[in-house]
Design a protein around this motif. Structure first.
Motif, mmCIF file in Angstrom:
data_model
loop_
_atom_site.group_PDB
_atom_site.id
_atom_site.type_symbol
_atom_site.label_atom_id
_atom_site.label_comp_id
_atom_site.label_asym_id
_atom_site.label_seq_id
_atom_site.Cartn_x
_atom_site.Cartn_y
_atom_site.Cartn_z
ATOM 1 N N GLY A 123 26.223 -5.814 -22.112
ATOM 2 C CA GLY A 123 25.914 -4.696 -21.225
ATOM 3 C C GLY A 123 24.458 -4.278 -21.347
ATOM 4 O O GLY A 123 23.781 -4.021 -20.347
ATOM 5 N N TRP A 124 23.966 -4.213 -22.583
ATOM 6 C CA TRP A 124 22.556 -3.859 -22.792
ATOM 7 C C TRP A 124 21.650 -4.927 -22.190
ATOM 8 O O TRP A 124 20.662 -4.614 -21.512
ATOM 9 N N LEU A 125 21.989 -6.206 -22.421
ATOM 10 C CA LEU A 125 21.146 -7.307 -21.981
ATOM 11 C C LEU A 125 21.035 -7.336 -20.458
ATOM 12 O O LEU A 125 19.936 -7.497 -19.902
ATOM 13 N N GLU A 126 22.145 -7.154 -19.777
ATOM 14 C CA GLU A 126 22.116 -7.181 -18.318
ATOM 15 C C GLU A 126 21.278 -6.033 -17.766
ATOM 16 O O GLU A 126 20.513 -6.207 -16.811
ATOM 17 N N ARG A 127 21.396 -4.870 -18.358
ATOM 18 C CA ARG A 127 20.587 -3.737 -17.895
ATOM 19 C C ARG A 127 19.119 -3.926 -18.245
ATOM 20 O O ARG A 127 18.232 -3.469 -17.511
ATOM 21 N N ASP A 128 18.850 -4.619 -19.350
ATOM 22 C CA ASP A 128 17.471 -4.931 -19.694
ATOM 23 C C ASP A 128 16.866 -5.871 -18.663
ATOM 24 O O ASP A 128 15.708 -5.713 -18.272
ATOM 25 N N TYR A 129 17.646 -6.849 -18.198
ATOM 26 C CA TYR A 129 17.158 -7.743 -17.156
ATOM 27 C C TYR A 129 16.917 -6.983 -15.857
ATOM 28 O O TYR A 129 15.982 -7.299 -15.106
ATOM 29 N N LEU A 130 17.755 -5.989 -15.573
ATOM 30 C CA LEU A 130 17.545 -5.165 -14.390
ATOM 31 C C LEU A 130 16.223 -4.404 -14.492
ATOM 32 O O LEU A 130 15.443 -4.336 -13.537
ATOM 33 N N ARG A 131 15.944 -3.860 -15.676
ATOM 34 C CA ARG A 131 14.662 -3.169 -15.886
ATOM 35 C C ARG A 131 13.493 -4.136 -15.753
ATOM 36 O O ARG A 131 12.453 -3.807 -15.177
ATOM 37 N N LEU A 132 13.665 -5.357 -16.283
ATOM 38 C CA LEU A 132 12.605 -6.351 -16.204
ATOM 39 C C LEU A 132 12.328 -6.734 -14.757
ATOM 40 O O LEU A 132 11.164 -6.862 -14.349
ATOM 41 N N PHE A 133 13.385 -6.922 -13.973
ATOM 42 C CA PHE A 133 13.203 -7.234 -12.561
ATOM 43 C C PHE A 133 12.433 -6.124 -11.861
ATOM 44 O O PHE A 133 11.491 -6.378 -11.096
ATOM 45 N N SER A 134 12.811 -4.885 -12.105
ATOM 46 C CA SER A 134 12.128 -3.757 -11.477
ATOM 47 C C SER A 134 10.646 -3.741 -11.835
ATOM 48 O O SER A 134 9.784 -3.527 -10.974
ATOM 49 N N THR A 135 10.343 -4.008 -13.112
ATOM 50 C CA THR A 135 8.945 -4.016 -13.553
ATOM 51 C C THR A 135 8.161 -5.152 -12.906
ATOM 52 O O THR A 135 7.060 -4.950 -12.373
ATOM 53 N N GLU A 136 8.722 -6.368 -12.943
ATOM 54 C CA GLU A 136 7.987 -7.520 -12.440
ATOM 55 C C GLU A 136 7.858 -7.503 -10.923
ATOM 56 O O GLU A 136 6.790 -7.812 -10.378
ATOM 57 N N PHE A 137 8.919 -7.120 -10.228
ATOM 58 C CA PHE A 137 8.838 -7.064 -8.771
ATOM 59 C C PHE A 137 7.927 -5.912 -8.340
ATOM 60 O O PHE A 137 7.177 -6.031 -7.366
ATOM 61 N N GLY A 138 7.969 -4.814 -9.100
ATOM 62 C CA GLY A 138 7.066 -3.706 -8.801
ATOM 63 C C GLY A 138 5.609 -4.117 -8.940
ATOM 64 O O GLY A 138 4.761 -3.721 -8.129
ATOM 65 N N HIS A 139 5.307 -4.934 -9.952
ATOM 66 C CA HIS A 139 3.926 -5.412 -10.119
ATOM 67 C C HIS A 139 3.519 -6.301 -8.953
ATOM 68 O O HIS A 139 2.381 -6.226 -8.466
ATOM 69 N N TRP A 140 4.459 -7.157 -8.507
ATOM 70 C CA TRP A 140 4.162 -7.991 -7.347
ATOM 71 C C TRP A 140 3.818 -7.120 -6.135
ATOM 72 O O TRP A 140 2.836 -7.381 -5.426
ATOM 73 N N LEU A 141 4.589 -6.066 -5.900
ATOM 74 C CA LEU A 141 4.314 -5.189 -4.759
ATOM 75 C C LEU A 141 2.936 -4.546 -4.879
ATOM 76 O O LEU A 141 2.258 -4.312 -3.874
ATOM 77 N N ASP A 142 2.515 -4.282 -6.113
ATOM 78 C CA ASP A 142 1.195 -3.675 -6.330
ATOM 79 C C ASP A 142 0.054 -4.604 -5.931
ATOM 80 O O ASP A 142 -1.011 -4.133 -5.521
ATOM 81 N N VAL A 143 0.264 -5.915 -6.089
ATOM 82 C CA VAL A 143 -0.850 -6.866 -5.878
ATOM 83 C C VAL A 143 -0.627 -7.778 -4.670
ATOM 84 O O VAL A 143 -1.491 -8.595 -4.362
ATOM 85 N N ALA A 144 0.492 -7.662 -3.980
ATOM 86 C CA ALA A 144 0.850 -8.611 -2.924
ATOM 87 C C ALA A 144 -0.232 -8.734 -1.858
ATOM 88 O O ALA A 144 -0.502 -9.836 -1.352
ATOM 89 N N GLU A 145 -0.868 -7.630 -1.496
ATOM 90 C CA GLU A 145 -1.850 -7.673 -0.415
ATOM 91 C C GLU A 145 -3.093 -8.491 -0.763
ATOM 92 O O GLU A 145 -3.858 -8.870 0.132
ATOM 93 N N SER A 146 -3.288 -8.782 -2.052
ATOM 94 C CA SER A 146 -4.442 -9.591 -2.443
ATOM 95 C C SER A 146 -4.157 -11.086 -2.308
ATOM 96 O O SER A 146 -5.066 -11.905 -2.446
ATOM 97 N N TRP A 147 -2.909 -11.460 -2.047
ATOM 98 C CA TRP A 147 -2.524 -12.864 -1.931
ATOM 99 C C TRP A 147 -2.700 -13.342 -0.489
ATOM 100 O O TRP A 147 -2.691 -12.548 0.453
ATOM 101 N N PRO A 148 -2.834 -14.661 -0.299
ATOM 102 C CA PRO A 148 -2.936 -15.197 1.065
ATOM 103 C C PRO A 148 -1.728 -14.798 1.908
ATOM 104 O O PRO A 148 -0.616 -14.621 1.391
#
Length: 203
Positions: free
Chosen positions: A103-128
């Motif tokens: 249960g902890w591990l799955e929720r940790d992966y959910l937090r990781l997804f939110s962090t990594e996808f959020g970072h992508w949204l922050d920088v997406a406009e700089s990509w082709p």
């Protein structure tokens, strides 16, 4: 150096070891960046070398990481022993500690997804533009039984495997592909008196 096995089925002991903030990140770092020493990993993850070495040995004890045997002096060079890992909840529910760890591990992966996808949204406009148009998220609804959903997972895994090393040339980049499958109506549990869409199972 040995090649990592394709997939590792988490045992109750393995999931209890992996369900730790630093250990989970260590395994991810080795899979993403390749072999590294505890010192290098400690710097990358902003921790200390002693704690990093201890947690790497714990991961080694359940087969998730391995010593390459190519270190220099006392510096062991660690690698991920697996390309990925998976689990079946039914194999873990009979061990209360393993179920809690999962249960902890799955929720940790959910937090990781939110962090990594959020970072992508922050920088997406700089990509082709072509990259901006083919990345992102989406969802789809399907109506299946448990066996059909298992087959759907298998077919998706086959597609992903075909593309695992498909990219070539200077414009190729590694892409993370997250999957999540869960009931659209989580409270509509099959075989219970609340199963209003499909009738009820009364004794």
């Amino acid at each position: 150096m040995a090649t990592p096995q394709d997939n590792f089925r988490l045992t109750p002991e393995a999931v209890k070891v992996l369900a730790h903030p630093l250990r989970s990140r260590l395994l991810s770092a080795l899979r993403r960046g390749g072999p590294a020493t505890a010192t290098t990993l400690a710097t990358e993850l902003s921790t200390n070398t002693g704690a990093t070495s201890y947690h790497l040995r714990k991961l080694e004890s359940v087969g998730l990481v391995a010593d390459t045997g190519e270190g220099s002096g006392k510096q062991r060079l660690w690698r991920a022993a697996t390309k990925s890992h998976s689990w079946e909840r039914s194999e873990l529910v009979h061990d209360e500690d393993a179920a809690t760890a999962l249960g902890w591990l799955e929720r940790d992966y959910l937090r990781l997804f939110s962090t990594e996808f959020g970072h992508w949204l922050d920088v997406a406009e700089s990509w082709p533009r072509e990259w901006q148009d083919v990345t992102g998220q989406g969802d789809a609804w399907v109506t299946v039984n448990a066996e059909q959903l298992k087959e759907l997972h298998r077919e998706l895994d086959e597609v992903l495997e075909r593309y695992r090393e498909a990219g070539t040339g200077p414009d190729a980049r590694r892409v993370t592909f997250w999957q999540a499958a869960f009931p659209l109506d989580p409270d509509d549990v099959p075989g219970t008196t609340t199963d209003n869409n499909h009738g009820t199972d009364q004794p």
